[in-house]
Design a protein around this motif. Structure first.
Motif, PDB file in Angstrom:
ATOM      1  N   ASN A  44       0.831  -1.208   0.000  1.00 41.68           N
ATOM      2  CA  ASN A  44       0.000   0.000   0.000  1.00 41.68           C
ATOM      3  C   ASN A  44       0.864   1.255   0.000  1.00 41.68           C
ATOM      4  OD1 ASN A  44      -2.331  -1.543   0.084  1.00 41.68           O
ATOM      5  ND2 ASN A  44      -2.494  -1.468   2.320  1.00 41.68           N
ATOM      6  N   ARG A  45       1.913   1.225   0.822  1.00 42.46           N
ATOM      7  CA  ARG A  45       2.806   2.382   0.918  1.00 42.46           C
ATOM      8  C   ARG A  45       3.454   2.677  -0.438  1.00 42.46           C
ATOM      9  NH1 ARG A  45       5.947   0.390   4.403  1.00 42.46           N
ATOM     10  NH2 ARG A  45       5.038   1.339   6.284  1.00 42.46           N
ATOM     11  N   CYS A  46       3.923   1.634  -1.092  1.00 46.94           N
ATOM     12  CA  CYS A  46       4.616   1.816  -2.374  1.00 46.94           C
ATOM     13  C   CYS A  46       3.642   2.156  -3.502  1.00 46.94           C
ATOM     14  CB  CYS A  46       5.396   0.557  -2.727  1.00 46.94           C
ATOM     15  SG  CYS A  46       6.738   0.164  -1.584  1.00 46.94           S
ATOM     16  N   ALA A  47       2.527   1.432  -3.553  1.00 43.54           N
ATOM     17  CA  ALA A  47       1.577   1.628  -4.649  1.00 43.54           C
ATOM     18  C   ALA A  47       0.969   3.022  -4.629  1.00 43.54           C
ATOM     19  CB  ALA A  47       0.480   0.568  -4.580  1.00 43.54           C
ATOM     20  N   ALA A  48       0.891   3.621  -3.462  1.00 44.75           N
ATOM     21  CA  ALA A  48       0.341   4.975  -3.374  1.00 44.75           C
ATOM     22  C   ALA A  48       1.161   5.959  -4.200  1.00 44.75           C
ATOM     23  CB  ALA A  48       0.290   5.420  -1.912  1.00 44.75           C
ATOM     24  N   LEU A  49       2.442   5.650  -4.382  1.00 47.70           N
ATOM     25  CA  LEU A  49       3.306   6.545  -5.154  1.00 47.70           C
ATOM     26  C   LEU A  49       2.956   6.555  -6.639  1.00 47.70           C
ATOM     27  CD1 LEU A  49       6.801   5.835  -3.551  1.00 47.70           C
ATOM     28  CD2 LEU A  49       5.283   7.778  -3.150  1.00 47.70           C
ATOM     29  N   LEU A  50       2.240   5.536  -7.102  1.00 47.23           N
ATOM     30  CA  LEU A  50       1.861   5.510  -8.514  1.00 47.23           C
ATOM     31  C   LEU A  50       0.890   6.630  -8.864  1.00 47.23           C
ATOM     32  CD1 LEU A  50       1.542   1.676  -9.171  1.00 47.23           C
ATOM     33  CD2 LEU A  50       3.149   3.253 -10.247  1.00 47.23           C
ATOM     34  N   ASP A  51       0.301   7.230  -7.842  1.00 42.67           N
ATOM     35  CA  ASP A  51      -0.570   8.377  -8.086  1.00 42.67           C
ATOM     36  C   ASP A  51       0.232   9.668  -8.225  1.00 42.67           C
ATOM     37  OD1 ASP A  51      -2.915   6.850  -7.973  1.00 42.67           O
ATOM     38  OD2 ASP A  51      -2.959   6.959  -5.783  1.00 42.67           O
ATOM     39  N   GLU A  52       1.529   9.594  -7.898  1.00 41.74           N
ATOM     40  CA  GLU A  52       2.397  10.762  -8.029  1.00 41.74           C
ATOM     41  C   GLU A  52       2.927  10.840  -9.461  1.00 41.74           C
ATOM     42  OE1 GLU A  52       2.879  12.904  -5.608  1.00 41.74           O
ATOM     43  OE2 GLU A  52       1.770  11.761  -4.097  1.00 41.74           O
ATOM     44  N   GLU A  75      -5.218 -10.711  -6.080  1.00 39.86           N
ATOM     45  CA  GLU A  75      -6.013  -9.581  -6.553  1.00 39.86           C
ATOM     46  C   GLU A  75      -5.249  -8.265  -6.403  1.00 39.86           C
ATOM     47  OE1 GLU A  75      -8.516  -7.476  -8.490  1.00 39.86           O
ATOM     48  OE2 GLU A  75      -8.748  -9.652  -8.324  1.00 39.86           O
ATOM     49  N   ARG A  76      -4.441  -8.175  -5.350  1.00 39.18           N
ATOM     50  CA  ARG A  76      -3.641  -6.964  -5.172  1.00 39.18           C
ATOM     51  C   ARG A  76      -2.560  -6.863  -6.247  1.00 39.18           C
ATOM     52  NH1 ARG A  76      -3.457  -4.039  -0.819  1.00 39.18           N
ATOM     53  NH2 ARG A  76      -2.812  -2.561  -2.428  1.00 39.18           N
ATOM     54  N   LEU A  77      -1.993  -8.003  -6.622  1.00 38.96           N
ATOM     55  CA  LEU A  77      -0.983  -8.000  -7.680  1.00 38.96           C
ATOM     56  C   LEU A  77      -1.613  -7.623  -9.023  1.00 38.96           C
ATOM     57  CD1 LEU A  77       1.067 -11.192  -6.723  1.00 38.96           C
ATOM     58  CD2 LEU A  77       1.648  -8.796  -6.287  1.00 38.96           C
ATOM     59  N   LEU A  78      -2.819  -8.115  -9.267  1.00 40.84           N
ATOM     60  CA  LEU A  78      -3.524  -7.731 -10.491  1.00 40.84           C
ATOM     61  C   LEU A  78      -3.845  -6.237 -10.482  1.00 40.84           C
ATOM     62  CD1 LEU A  78      -6.003 -10.719 -10.968  1.00 40.84           C
ATOM     63  CD2 LEU A  78      -4.124 -10.078 -12.484  1.00 40.84           C
ATOM     64  N   GLU A  79      -4.214  -5.743  -9.326  1.00 41.05           N
ATOM     65  CA  GLU A  79      -4.498  -4.315  -9.188  1.00 41.05           C
ATOM     66  C   GLU A  79      -3.255  -3.489  -9.512  1.00 41.05           C
ATOM     67  OE1 GLU A  79      -5.274  -1.409  -5.405  1.00 41.05           O
ATOM     68  OE2 GLU A  79      -6.412  -3.286  -5.461  1.00 41.05           O
ATOM     69  N   LEU A  80      -2.100  -3.957  -9.038  1.00 43.27           N
ATOM     70  CA  LEU A  80      -0.844  -3.273  -9.337  1.00 43.27           C
ATOM     71  C   LEU A  80      -0.553  -3.316 -10.836  1.00 43.27           C
ATOM     72  CD1 LEU A  80       1.838  -1.929  -8.524  1.00 43.27           C
ATOM     73  CD2 LEU A  80       2.757  -4.235  -8.114  1.00 43.27           C
ATOM     74  N   ALA A  81      -0.754  -4.478 -11.452  1.00 41.06           N
ATOM     75  CA  ALA A  81      -0.496  -4.613 -12.886  1.00 41.06           C
ATOM     76  C   ALA A  81      -1.398  -3.681 -13.695  1.00 41.06           C
ATOM     77  CB  ALA A  81      -0.709  -6.061 -13.317  1.00 41.06           C
ATOM     78  N   ARG A  82      -2.661  -3.594 -13.298  1.00 38.09           N
ATOM     79  CA  ARG A  82      -3.587  -2.695 -14.003  1.00 38.09           C
ATOM     80  C   ARG A  82      -3.153  -1.238 -13.852  1.00 38.09           C
ATOM     81  NH1 ARG A  82      -7.526  -5.945 -11.079  1.00 38.09           N
ATOM     82  NH2 ARG A  82      -8.269  -7.641 -12.427  1.00 38.09           N
ATOM     83  N   LYS A  83      -2.688  -0.901 -12.671  1.00 33.84           N
ATOM     84  CA  LYS A  83      -2.240   0.468 -12.419  1.00 33.84           C
ATOM     85  C   LYS A  83      -1.007   0.794 -13.256  1.00 33.84           C
ATOM     86  CE  LYS A  83      -2.639   4.293  -9.942  1.00 33.84           C
ATOM     87  NZ  LYS A  83      -3.852   5.140  -9.952  1.00 33.84           N
ATOM     88  N   LEU A  84      -0.088  -0.153 -13.348  1.00 26.69           N
ATOM     89  CA  LEU A  84       1.116   0.065 -14.155  1.00 26.69           C
ATOM     90  C   LEU A  84       0.755   0.349 -15.610  1.00 26.69           C
ATOM     91  CD1 LEU A  84       3.526  -2.702 -12.798  1.00 26.69           C
ATOM     92  CD2 LEU A  84       3.767  -0.232 -12.514  1.00 26.69           C
ATOM     93  N   LEU A  85      -0.274  -0.307 -16.084  1.00 27.58           N
ATOM     94  CA  LEU A  85      -0.675  -0.159 -17.478  1.00 27.58           C
ATOM     95  C   LEU A  85      -1.131   1.263 -17.795  1.00 27.58           C
ATOM     96  CD1 LEU A  85      -0.850  -1.923 -19.986  1.00 27.58           C
ATOM     97  CD2 LEU A  85      -3.177  -2.533 -19.344  1.00 27.58           C
TER      98      LEU A  85
END
Length: 358
Positions: A44-52, A75-85
């Motif tokens: 959560n801490r790291c993924a929040a940076l994808l909004d930056e 599901e969290r890993l899929l969520e990360l993959a979708r965000k990266l896209l």
């Protein structure tokens, strides 16, 4: 002093939260966490940076494939993959991560699963249409690995169609000349031969011209149809009426084989002969073969390069089927005249060159 990733456990949650606020540490934050104890809270801490806006997606790649992170909820890993896209350069990161996840796996094993395969297809299409350069071929390698897996299993039909659409949009945009992502495109042709060939011969006249050029000369190393079996090429052509289709498709067949012997070690490939023997009008195919007797690049005499290839075609004048032997005689006569003309041109060029130094 901030410790390295190896000593990161000593940072603690407070220290890691502070690192997440530090502009110079944000793009290495994943590596600052303890690799053997990476929790969902850490994600959560790291993924929040994808909004930056300034966050680089590359540091998130290992989370998707390294064993240290395999315990995280899928599901969290899929969520990360979708965000990266959705991020700039995120497609590169996602394809590289998925290719690493596939590394060493049995091709018959669906190591990605349907959702990651879907995202892989989307990432490939996005990367291809993004006009990214790939001089070293590393992106093509990752893309080809993912595409091969994604097309080898059922499902994701809409994404597969989108991927083929992306290929031909790319071909049209590049006027038929493709200098990157060749392996991924060839693999697609091999695994989806009918859809691929159908698309070559669809579209406007301008698109058709560019796509035929792509089949004939668009690849740097070899024909884009190289991974389509000759059986599939024949079956596809047999479903079409115009005999000219056979000539166009034959331009993508590997034509010459090397061997130790006469004629400079050149013979016609068994694949080329098999395709010729299946054609309803052999002369159409042989003329297409003859168009490729002249090399696109050479050193010394071009006529000397053409001659052994012409000799290989001339051997077909002894073919057991009369229509093939007759067509071979016609085409051989044509090639004899072309080679004679080329030798005359070379002699004239040599004479003019010598006269400059007299």
């Amino acid at each position: 002093m901030v410790r390295t990733a190896k000593s990161a456990p000593y940072l603690g949650n407070v220290g890691l939260d502070e690192c997440a606020e530090h502009s110079k540490l944000q793009n290495v934050l994943v590596g600052l966490h303890p690799r053997d104890d990476f929790t969902e809270a850490d994600l959560n801490r790291c993924a929040a940076l994808l909004d930056e806006e300034g966050t680089q997606p590359r540091m998130f790649g290992p989370i998707l494939w390294q064993d240290n992170y395999a315990h995280l909820p899928s599901e969290r890993l899929l969520e990360l993959a979708r965000k990266l896209l959705t991020k700039a350069n995120g497609s590169d990161t996602l394809l590289e991560a998925l290719s690493m996840k596939l590394h060493g796996k049995d091709p018959l094993e669906d190591a990605l699963g349907p959702e990651l395969r879907k995202l892989g297809l989307k990432a490939a299409a996005k990367l291809l249409l993004g006009d990214h350069e790939d001089p070293g071929g590393s992106k093509d390698y990752s893309m080809e690995c993912v595409i091969k897996s994604a097309l080898s299993f059922d499902g994701n039909d809409a994404e597969k169609t989108e991927w083929v659409d992306a290929i031909f949009s790319h071909i049209d945009e590049k006027y038929g000349f493709i200098h990157s992502f060749e392996e991924a495109i060839e693999t697609t042709a091999g695994l989806m031969p009918e859809a691929f060939l159908n698309r070559v011969f669809q579209g406007t006249d301008d698109q058709h011209h560019r796509r035929i050029y792509f089949i004939k000369k668009g690849g740097i190393r070899r024909s884009p149809l190289a991974k389509i079996s000759v059986a599939n090429l024949i079956a596809w052509c047999q479903q079409r009426d115009p005999p000219a289709i056979w000539g166009l498709v034959s331009s993508g067949i590997e034509l010459w084989e090397k061997f130790d012997g006469n004629r400079g070690g050149t013979s016609m490939s068994t694949v080329a002969v098999e395709f010729l023997e299946a054609a309803p009008e052999p002369e159409v195919v042989l003329h297409a073969y003859a168009d490729r007797v002249s090399p696109s690049s050479w050193s010394g005499s071009r006529a000397d390069v053409m001659q052994p290839r012409a000799d290989a075609i001339a051997e077909l004048t002894q073919h057991k089927r009369e229509e093939i032997a007759r067509a071979a005689r016609t085409v051989s006569d044509r090639l004899t005249k072309e080679i004679e003309s080329e030798r005359a041109r070379e002699r004239q060029e040599d004479e003019e060159w010598e006269q400059r130094f007299e």
